[in-house]
Write a protein that holds these residues in place. Sequence first.
Motif: not given
Length: 172
Positions: A129-154
């Motif tokens: 939960e919380g920050l650890l949950a966020v961090c897992f999501q951020h790092e797993i995004d990297h494995l799918d070729g996604m970066v955090f700027t992809d997670r906000v609107g245009l």
Amino acid sequence: MAVLTIRLWPDEVLRRKAEPVESVDVDVCRVLNDMAETMYRQNGIGLAAPQVGISRRLITLDVPSEEEGEPGSGLILAVNPRITARDGKTVVTEGCLSFPGLEIDITRADHVTVEYLDETGASHTRACEGLLAVCFQHEIDHLDGMVFTDRVGLVRRRLALRDYEKMRRDDA
Ligand code: NI
């Protein structure tokens, strides 16, 4: 152990989908150890292998506690991590070692269940939960070729990338 070079946006490896790891061997352990050393050296709380130019599904995390007196996550070395359940919403101001200086508020799930293998090949299912949950999501995004700027609107993405380009020019 060795400190590896962090790949900075817009390095193309950050857009590649990383390959699954077939067996947790000596080579994989060496990469995980080097990634952990690199993460600590950069004062990061998470790192994904593509950020050091290795397109394989490996991440390291060491997330501090959000409550005084509570322990942090400790070092987590995760092979082929995947999120199997997610729930709730939280907004956290995130940074990324591949975007030095840039911070963005991102909405993500507040609770996730993650499955992964550790450096011995043992399987883990971890509710976070919380920050650890966020961090897992951020790092797993990297494995799918996604970066955090992809997670906000245009519009916010354009502003964030403009700020980042300006910071890079000012550093050069
Ligand atoms: Ni990142």
